[in-house]
Write an enzyme that holds these catalytic residues in place. Structure first.
Site: not given
Ligand code: IMP
Ligand code: MG
Length: 447
Positions: A37, A40, A64-65, A248
């Site tokens: 977040d 990007k 999520g972009h 991420q």
């Molecule tokens: P998962 O990827 O859904 O298994 O989540 C694992 C951790 O990564 C959690 O703390 C999520 O909130 C975080 N996370 C996963 N994808 C994103 C992203 O695109 N942006 C921010 N945090 C993310």
């Molecule tokens: Mg995001």
């Protein structure tokens, strides 16, 4: 530090519509340099204006972009950000785990914007069992949960690591899907494991549930299947402009992040090599916000639990674009950013949302940590243990108290804002090449 093989001026051209320099030919990688977040979406969106191909290399619909084009807001989870640009070819690589529901929604954007998409045949399909286990584990763990996005990401990558996945290409034939789900007792074994969550057991998907659900997407993907690694290799030979789009951020990387509070895929430059076999990006651009946020659980040394943090959240609209959860907010952490730059292979930085800090009288920046009564070493690995107990050492900078959203060249930033950028460069030993000063496409200052 690996030297970038392009000039700053060529890189600047990536962020501008008109410029005396042409953007470089070859591959550029863009990754998040914090906990995801970082903004990007906006940075990639500018760069896709100069790309022939935009390729996603990891993660899934956990990402999520958000992209703003004029008064339209697009949120993408699974497809690369180039889908909002007419004519751009977008690839979803073999390392991505595919959420077919998200994909269907985003294919509508592709149609509306007249872009193109190809999906790797070998990409892993996320199915109902993955989402079931993600939700069941998070619910059962209560306050020991990880705060995942519940998109089935962890369980899907587990199956990839244990070599029992449904591949996107399998969707061409229901028998292949059934075979993948029953081979080596896959479904039976998962059903047995599900008994650990008796409260939810009656919702565990049957084989037919899963197969019917997946096959309903056959038409969506049938004509988009591709060998994306071959396509990239050919594009490299033709000296095309390729942009690898990270999801991420380095601090959530499966290997380099603070396990277990990470995602389940690679978020560093290394993941481009590991999935697409491309090892020669001209530059690896790390995106970092001028402050820090984290969504989900896990250590966050500079987190603010006070009114200042709440102000950052409100002013920066810090609510997850995937889950809507409020993001945890805190001061810029240069100790973490320096680590992320080194371990993530970052050669340059883009700083986003500097305008949000215009509202603060004093700005704090973490430049190092104290851990177990000693300073954390320069190249020390920031494990969960270190980050959980790290006490940040802050420097305080005076704020600038004036709007900066019209600034397009770093020299026109207020002196105090330039001091912050100088400090980032000094601590990370990376050049800051652009700075976001507002959410519109053109609100970027070239540094
Ligand atoms: P998962 O990827 O859904 O298994 O989540 C694992 C951790 O990564 C959690 O703390 C999520 O909130 C975080 N996370 C996963 N994808 C994103 C992203 O695109 N942006 C921010 N945090 C993310
Ligand atoms: Mg995001």
């Amino acid at each position: 530090m690996r030297k970038a093989t392009v000039s700053d001026r060529e890189l600047h051209a990536l962020f501008q519509t008109t410029c005396d320099y042409t953007p470089p030919r070859g591959s550029i990688t863009l990754i998040g340099a914090q906990w995801g977040d970082e903004g990007k979406g906006k940075v990639i969106d500018l760069m896709t204006g100069h790309a022939d191909i935009v390729a996603r290399f990891g993660g899934g619909a956990n990402a999520g972009h958000t992209i703003y084009v004029k008064d339209k807001k697009y949120v993408t989870h699974i497809l690369p950000s180039g889908i909002v640009r007419r004519g751009v070819i977008n690839l979803v690589g073999p390392g991505v785990v595919i959420d077919l529901g998200a994909l269907r929604t985003e294919l509508e954007i592709v149609n509306a914007c007249q872009s193109q998409v190809y999906l790797d045949r070998s990409a892993t399909v996320v199915h109902k069992i993955h989402r079931w286990f993600d939700a069941a584990r998070e619910a059962a763990a209560r306050d020991l949960n990880l705060g995942t996005t519940k998109r089935g990401i962890g369980p899907a990558y587990e199956d990839l690591a244990s070599r029992r996945t449904v591949k996107l290409g399998d969707l061409l034939n229901a028998d292949r899907v059934r075979k993948a789900l029953t081979e080596r007792s896959y479904h039976e074994e998962k059903r047995a494991a599900a008994t650990a969550y008796p409260d939810m057991l009656d919702t565990f998907p049957t084989l037919d549930d899963i197969i019917d659900d997946l096959m309903a997407y056959q038409r969506d993907i049938r004509d988009l299947l591709d060998d994306t690694r071959e396509r990239i290799a050919l594009a490299q030979i033709e000296q095309k402009r390729i942009l690898f789009e990270g999801a991420q951020g380095v601090m959530l990387d499966i290997f380099q992040g603070s396990q277990p509070y990470t995602t389940s895929s690679g978020c560093t430059h290394g993941a481009v090599g590991a999935t697409f076999g491309v090892y020669d990006s001209l530059a690896v651009i790390g995106v970092a916000k001028a402050y820090a946020t984290r969504v989900g659980l896990g250590p966050f040394p500079t987190e603010l639990h006070d009114e200042t943090g709440e102000r950052m959240r409100q002013l920066g609209h810090e609510f997850g674009s995937t889950t809507g959860r409020p993001r945890r907010c805190g001061w810029l952490d240069l100790a973490a950013l320096k680590y992320a730059a080194r371990i993530g292979g970052i050669t340059h930085l883009v700083i986003t949302k500097l305008d949000i800090l215009s509202a603060f009288d004093t700005i704090k920046v973490c430049t190092g940590y104290t851990f177990e009564n000693r300073p954390v070493r320069d190249n020390e690995t920031l494990t969960n243990r270190v980050l959980s107990e790290a006490v940040p050492n802050y420097v305080e900078l005076p704020g600038w108290n004036e709007p900066i959203d019209e600034v397009r060249d770093v020299v026109d930033l207020p002196h105090q804002a330039r001091r912050l950028i100088d400090l980032i460069e000094l601590e990370t030993e990376r050049r800051v090449i652009a700075i976001g000063v507002g959410q519109e496409r053109e609100q970027i200052a070239i540094a």
